[in-house]
Scaffold this active site. Structure first.
Site, PDB file in Angstrom:
ATOM      1  N   TRP A  83      -5.505   5.979  14.302  1.00  0.00           N
ATOM      2  CA  TRP A  83      -4.395   5.041  14.111  1.00  0.00           C
ATOM      3  C   TRP A  83      -4.716   4.012  13.041  1.00  0.00           C
ATOM      4  CZ3 TRP A  83       0.168   6.402  15.497  1.00  0.00           C
ATOM      5  CH2 TRP A  83       0.313   7.290  16.542  1.00  0.00           C
ATOM      6  N   CYS A  84      -5.986   3.674  12.895  1.00  0.00           N
ATOM      7  CA  CYS A  84      -6.398   2.771  11.818  1.00  0.00           C
ATOM      8  C   CYS A  84      -6.113   3.426  10.472  1.00  0.00           C
ATOM      9  CB  CYS A  84      -7.893   2.457  11.918  1.00  0.00           C
ATOM     10  SG  CYS A  84      -8.396   1.659  13.455  1.00  0.00           S
ATOM     11  N   ILE A  85      -6.530   4.671  10.349  1.00  0.00           N
ATOM     12  CA  ILE A  85      -6.377   5.426   9.106  1.00  0.00           C
ATOM     13  C   ILE A  85      -4.896   5.647   8.793  1.00  0.00           C
ATOM     14  CG2 ILE A  85      -6.850   7.665   8.023  1.00  0.00           C
ATOM     15  CD1 ILE A  85      -9.484   7.575   9.860  1.00  0.00           C
TER      16      ILE A  85
END
Length: 180
Positions: A83-85
């Site tokens: 989700w960060c990416i």
């Protein structure tokens, strides 16, 4: 008689285990509630953002106070976090849109220094990136319950918003706070 004693002992042990499990669950719920309360209290607009000094890619010290006078996004992330990416393209758009008035500080969490450096290179993150070592208390100071977590700091150094997860509402809040 031995069977009755054995059954009684097993029942007593079961009750103790259930009691311990309930206590552990209650303790976990209490910690979650405390974290949620801290998270809410941090983003009132009156709370000074906790300062920190961490190393950048070249090993130089970077402090939050170095950016006083600018809007700052603290992006708590890890290259292990899908989700960060997933959120990097939107973050790059915001970085370009507010170039000169906004700085982003990517704060790596929960991985080796080598994996962090590889992640910054792989995802071509153009902003300031710092390594957050395992013994750091920074995620606790910002009440980071999960990843990604983004905090918006105003030019006076106050926390204005903290968003947990990949949430489009973060960019709505950023636009409202920055006024454009």
């Amino acid at each position: 008689m031995k069977n009755k004693i054995l059954v009684a002992a097993l029942l007593a042990a079961s009750f103790v285990n259930v009691s311990i499990a309930q206590d552990a669950q209650t303790e976990k719920e209490k910690r979650i509630q405390e974290m949620e309360q801290k998270l809410e209290a941090l983003q009132t607009g009156d709370v000074e953002a906790p300062n920190f000094t961490l190393k950048d890619l070249e090993g130089k010290d970077v402090s939050l106070t170095d950016f006083r006078g600018k809007w700052v996004i603290l992006d708590f992330w890890g290259s292990w976090c899908p989700w960060c990416i997933k959120g990097f393209p939107e973050l790059k758009e915001a970085y370009e849109k507010y170039n000169g008035t906004l700085e982003i500080i990517g704060i790596d969490c929960r991985e080796s220094e080598e994996a962090w450096k590889e992640g910054v290179a792989k995802y071509e993150l153009p902003w300031v990136n710092v390594y957050n070592p395992e013994d750091s208390k920074l995620t606790s100071e910002y009440a980071v319950p999960g990843f990604p977590t983004k905090a918006i700091i105003d030019p006076q150094g106050k926390i204005r918003n903290i968003t947990v997860g990949h949430d489009p509402e973060f960019y709505v809040a950023l636009t409202e706070l920055m006024g454009n």
